[in-house]
Design a protein around this motif. Structure first.
Motif, PDB file in Angstrom:
ATOM      1  N   PRO A 188       0.816  -1.222   0.000  1.00  0.00           N
ATOM      2  CA  PRO A 188       0.000   0.000   0.000  1.00  0.00           C
ATOM      3  C   PRO A 188       0.848   1.268   0.000  1.00  0.00           C
ATOM      4  CG  PRO A 188      -0.001  -1.014   2.166  1.00  0.00           C
ATOM      5  CD  PRO A 188       0.677  -1.983   1.254  1.00  0.00           C
ATOM      6  N   ILE A 189       0.357   2.282  -0.711  1.00  0.00           N
ATOM      7  CA  ILE A 189       1.085   3.543  -0.831  1.00  0.00           C
ATOM      8  C   ILE A 189       0.243   4.696  -0.294  1.00  0.00           C
ATOM      9  CG2 ILE A 189       1.980   5.244  -2.486  1.00  0.00           C
ATOM     10  CD1 ILE A 189       2.916   2.938  -4.222  1.00  0.00           C
ATOM     11  N   GLY A 190       0.885   5.554   0.478  1.00  0.00           N
ATOM     12  CA  GLY A 190       0.229   6.749   1.008  1.00  0.00           C
ATOM     13  C   GLY A 190       1.272   7.811   1.289  1.00  0.00           C
ATOM     14  N   ARG A 191       0.853   8.907   1.889  1.00  0.00           N
ATOM     15  CA  ARG A 191       1.786   9.972   2.231  1.00  0.00           C
ATOM     16  C   ARG A 191       2.801   9.485   3.267  1.00  0.00           C
ATOM     17  NH1 ARG A 191       2.423  14.083  -1.239  1.00  0.00           N
ATOM     18  NH2 ARG A 191       0.410  14.468  -2.229  1.00  0.00           N
ATOM     19  N   SER A 192       4.053   9.854   3.074  1.00  0.00           N
ATOM     20  CA  SER A 192       5.088   9.494   4.021  1.00  0.00           C
ATOM     21  C   SER A 192       4.857  10.236   5.329  1.00  0.00           C
ATOM     22  CB  SER A 192       6.469   9.850   3.464  1.00  0.00           C
ATOM     23  OG  SER A 192       7.464   9.733   4.461  1.00  0.00           O
ATOM     24  N   GLU A 193       4.960   9.524   6.449  1.00  0.00           N
ATOM     25  CA  GLU A 193       4.782  10.165   7.751  1.00  0.00           C
ATOM     26  C   GLU A 193       6.007  10.999   8.124  1.00  0.00           C
ATOM     27  OE1 GLU A 193       3.739   7.193  10.589  1.00  0.00           O
ATOM     28  OE2 GLU A 193       1.943   6.549   9.493  1.00  0.00           O
ATOM     29  N   LYS A 194       7.145  10.717   7.485  1.00  0.00           N
ATOM     30  CA  LYS A 194       8.379  11.452   7.771  1.00  0.00           C
ATOM     31  C   LYS A 194       8.500  12.708   6.923  1.00  0.00           C
ATOM     32  CE  LYS A 194      10.926   7.265   9.074  1.00  0.00           C
ATOM     33  NZ  LYS A 194      12.106   6.410   8.767  1.00  0.00           N
ATOM     34  N   ASN A 195       7.979  12.651   5.691  1.00  0.00           N
ATOM     35  CA  ASN A 195       8.059  13.791   4.774  1.00  0.00           C
ATOM     36  C   ASN A 195       6.776  13.832   3.969  1.00  0.00           C
ATOM     37  OD1 ASN A 195       8.557  15.667   2.768  1.00  0.00           O
ATOM     38  ND2 ASN A 195      10.655  14.990   2.381  1.00  0.00           N
ATOM     39  N   ARG A 196       5.905  14.780   4.258  1.00  0.00           N
ATOM     40  CA  ARG A 196       4.590  14.830   3.640  1.00  0.00           C
ATOM     41  C   ARG A 196       4.640  15.170   2.153  1.00  0.00           C
ATOM     42  NH1 ARG A 196       1.172  11.969   6.080  1.00  0.00           N
ATOM     43  NH2 ARG A 196      -0.567  13.184   5.214  1.00  0.00           N
ATOM     44  N   GLN A 197       5.808  15.559   1.664  1.00  0.00           N
ATOM     45  CA  GLN A 197       5.953  15.836   0.233  1.00  0.00           C
ATOM     46  C   GLN A 197       6.252  14.572  -0.564  1.00  0.00           C
ATOM     47  OE1 GLN A 197       8.944  18.916  -0.011  1.00  0.00           O
ATOM     48  NE2 GLN A 197       7.431  20.534   0.325  1.00  0.00           N
ATOM     49  N   LEU A 198       6.506  13.473   0.141  1.00  0.00           N
ATOM     50  CA  LEU A 198       6.837  12.215  -0.520  1.00  0.00           C
ATOM     51  C   LEU A 198       5.742  11.177  -0.276  1.00  0.00           C
ATOM     52  CD1 LEU A 198      10.624  11.836   0.380  1.00  0.00           C
ATOM     53  CD2 LEU A 198       9.637  12.797  -1.696  1.00  0.00           C
ATOM     54  N   MET A 199       5.665  10.193  -1.166  1.00  0.00           N
ATOM     55  CA  MET A 199       4.817   9.034  -0.970  1.00  0.00           C
ATOM     56  C   MET A 199       5.681   7.896  -0.437  1.00  0.00           C
ATOM     57  SD  MET A 199       2.096  10.499  -1.997  1.00  0.00           S
ATOM     58  CE  MET A 199       0.881   9.169  -1.983  1.00  0.00           C
ATOM     59  N   ALA A 200       5.047   6.924   0.195  1.00  0.00           N
ATOM     60  CA  ALA A 200       5.808   5.819   0.770  1.00  0.00           C
ATOM     61  C   ALA A 200       4.906   4.601   0.934  1.00  0.00           C
ATOM     62  CB  ALA A 200       6.389   6.216   2.126  1.00  0.00           C
ATOM     63  N   VAL A 201       5.530   3.444   1.074  1.00  0.00           N
ATOM     64  CA  VAL A 201       4.779   2.243   1.440  1.00  0.00           C
ATOM     65  C   VAL A 201       4.437   2.365   2.916  1.00  0.00           C
ATOM     66  CG1 VAL A 201       4.897  -0.250   1.772  1.00  0.00           C
ATOM     67  CG2 VAL A 201       5.797   0.781  -0.324  1.00  0.00           C
ATOM     68  N   THR A 202       3.137   2.339   3.212  1.00  0.00           N
ATOM     69  CA  THR A 202       2.681   2.529   4.578  1.00  0.00           C
ATOM     70  C   THR A 202       1.407   1.743   4.815  1.00  0.00           C
ATOM     71  OG1 THR A 202       1.779   4.173   6.134  1.00  0.00           O
ATOM     72  CG2 THR A 202       1.614   4.680   3.793  1.00  0.00           C
ATOM     73  N   GLU A 203       1.214   1.260   6.027  1.00  0.00           N
ATOM     74  CA  GLU A 203       0.018   0.493   6.355  1.00  0.00           C
ATOM     75  C   GLU A 203      -1.256   1.314   6.178  1.00  0.00           C
ATOM     76  OE1 GLU A 203       0.381  -1.066  10.261  1.00  0.00           O
ATOM     77  OE2 GLU A 203       1.998  -2.471   9.764  1.00  0.00           O
ATOM     78  N   LYS A 204      -1.131   2.642   6.294  1.00  0.00           N
ATOM     79  CA  LYS A 204      -2.290   3.513   6.167  1.00  0.00           C
ATOM     80  C   LYS A 204      -2.579   3.886   4.705  1.00  0.00           C
ATOM     81  CE  LYS A 204      -1.507   5.612  10.717  1.00  0.00           C
ATOM     82  NZ  LYS A 204      -1.254   6.898  11.439  1.00  0.00           N
ATOM     83  N   GLY A 205      -1.757   3.393   3.787  1.00  0.00           N
ATOM     84  CA  GLY A 205      -1.906   3.748   2.385  1.00  0.00           C
ATOM     85  C   GLY A 205      -3.017   2.978   1.679  1.00  0.00           C
ATOM     86  N   LYS A 206      -3.208   3.311   0.411  1.00  0.00           N
ATOM     87  CA  LYS A 206      -4.199   2.633  -0.426  1.00  0.00           C
ATOM     88  C   LYS A 206      -3.537   1.465  -1.154  1.00  0.00           C
ATOM     89  CE  LYS A 206      -6.999   6.769  -1.231  1.00  0.00           C
ATOM     90  NZ  LYS A 206      -7.566   7.686  -2.251  1.00  0.00           N
ATOM     91  N   PRO A 207      -4.291   0.410  -1.463  1.00  0.00           N
ATOM     92  CA  PRO A 207      -3.707  -0.749  -2.156  1.00  0.00           C
ATOM     93  C   PRO A 207      -2.998  -0.338  -3.442  1.00  0.00           C
ATOM     94  CG  PRO A 207      -5.940  -1.230  -1.421  1.00  0.00           C
ATOM     95  CD  PRO A 207      -5.726   0.230  -1.185  1.00  0.00           C
ATOM     96  N   ALA A 208      -1.834  -0.934  -3.672  1.00  0.00           N
ATOM     97  CA  ALA A 208      -1.050  -0.625  -4.870  1.00  0.00           C
ATOM     98  C   ALA A 208      -0.321  -1.883  -5.318  1.00  0.00           C
ATOM     99  CB  ALA A 208      -0.051   0.492  -4.583  1.00  0.00           C
ATOM    100  N   VAL A 209      -0.443  -2.202  -6.610  1.00  0.00           N
ATOM    101  CA  VAL A 209       0.186  -3.402  -7.164  1.00  0.00           C
ATOM    102  C   VAL A 209       0.922  -3.041  -8.450  1.00  0.00           C
ATOM    103  CG1 VAL A 209      -0.158  -5.740  -8.038  1.00  0.00           C
ATOM    104  CG2 VAL A 209      -1.619  -4.875  -6.191  1.00  0.00           C
ATOM    105  N   THR A 210       2.198  -3.402  -8.508  1.00  0.00           N
ATOM    106  CA  THR A 210       3.023  -3.193  -9.695  1.00  0.00           C
ATOM    107  C   THR A 210       3.641  -4.526 -10.101  1.00  0.00           C
ATOM    108  OG1 THR A 210       3.611  -0.959  -8.952  1.00  0.00           O
ATOM    109  CG2 THR A 210       4.987  -1.935 -10.681  1.00  0.00           C
TER     110      THR A 210
END
Length: 304
Positions: A188-210
């Motif tokens: 899952p990908i969502g906003r990074s908790e460390k840097n809100r300008q970046l995206m990151a793999v996070t448990e709070k993110g939306k499902p993402a498959v590549t």
């Protein structure tokens, strides 16, 4: 306000009013009609009704549609590569470095500014800041995207994206030697908790498959790959490849500190396929790698 009316016919008996209006109002999309009920501008026999109201023969349906909001985006004569165009859609091969739609710092040099110059009509589902744009690709990513000329086309293409019926394939150059031929990244990908300008793999993110496939290994230092998106999260390929330890070459946000200067990330949306929103014909397009991307690959092959 533009006022309209319709008298329910015998064959319309029992049909939900929102579905009936989709058929009756050919110039308006289903999502637009939904907003009419939210704004309480649809009446039956002079009474407000909800969108699940079931029609009866002889009902008088009345609705008033607000005037379209005028665009405040300036049309600019910016060259763009239109690879396909008809009355409903166009497909553009976007250059790296071009922002797709106006935002802070980019108000008049975007793909939308260019489209408004080259194309008379664009859909307005996403509001005046993003006319016609069904999906986007990052500023420094090159390649194909489809643009809708009217709201019906926009809505049907958006439904295909939601239902995963649009195929989007990319070619990318990453750091490192990927040891296996194929792989899938389900994270899952969502906003990074460390840097809100970046995206990151996070448990709070939306499902993402590549999904990815190795096309070429380059001297154990780089890997040339093809990626296929199953979902379309912001910076998805860039985030996912970094997550598994193979960041994109030239990526200023998610790449290595020491990387090649390739004017942004080495990522190209080279193939796009979907069902035409009006004719239902299966459409498929391919765009060759940009010259700088090809040159980078050739230089790596020769350097080791």
């Amino acid at each position: 306000m533009n006022e309209f009316s319709y008298i329910v016919k015998t064959e319309d008996e029992g049909v939900r009013i929102d579905k009936l209006l989709v058929d009756v109002t050919e110039d308006f999309s289903r999502s637009q009609i939904k907003t009419w009920f939210d704004k309480k501008i649809v009446r039956v026999n002079e009474q407000e009704v909800k969108q699940n109201y079931k029609c009866h023969t002889g009902d008088v349906i009345e609705w008033a549609v607000p005037e379209a909001e005028p665009l405040d985006i300036v049309a600019r004569d910016i060259p763009i590569n239109i690879v396909y165009e008809d009355a409903d859609i166009l497909v553009v091969n976007k250059e790296s470095g071009m922002v797709v739609h106006p935002a802070a710092g980019h108000q008049e040099d975007t793909l939308v500014n260019a489209l408004l110059y080259h194309v008379k009509d664009l859909s307005g589902i996403n509001g005046v800041k993003r006319p016609g744009i069904v999906h986007r690709i990052d500023k420094d990513t090159s390649g194909l995207l489809v643009v809708a000329k009217h709201d019906i086309a926009h809505e049907r293409l958006a439904e295909q994206l939601k239902d995963k019926k649009v195929s989007r394939k990319y070619k990318a150059l990453v750091h490192g030697d990927i040891p296996h031929e194929y792989g899938s990244i389900d994270a899952p990908i969502g906003r990074s908790e460390k840097n809100r300008q970046l995206m990151a793999v996070t448990e709070k993110g939306k499902p993402a498959v590549t999904h990815f496939e190795v096309l070429e290994r380059l001297h154990g230092k780089y890997t040339f790959i093809e990626c296929k998106l199953e979902t379309g999260r912001t910076h998805q390929i860039r985030v996912h490849m970094r997550y598994i330890g193979y960041p994109l070459v030239g990526d200023p946000k998610y790449g290595q500190r020491k990387t090649m200067d390739v004017d942004g990330q080495a990522l190209h949306a080279y193939q796009l396929s979907f069902e035409h929103p009006v004719t239902k014909e299966q459409m498929e397009f391919e765009a060759p790698l940009p010259e700088k991307f090809t040159t980078t690959l050739e230089n790596i092959r020769k350097s080791y």
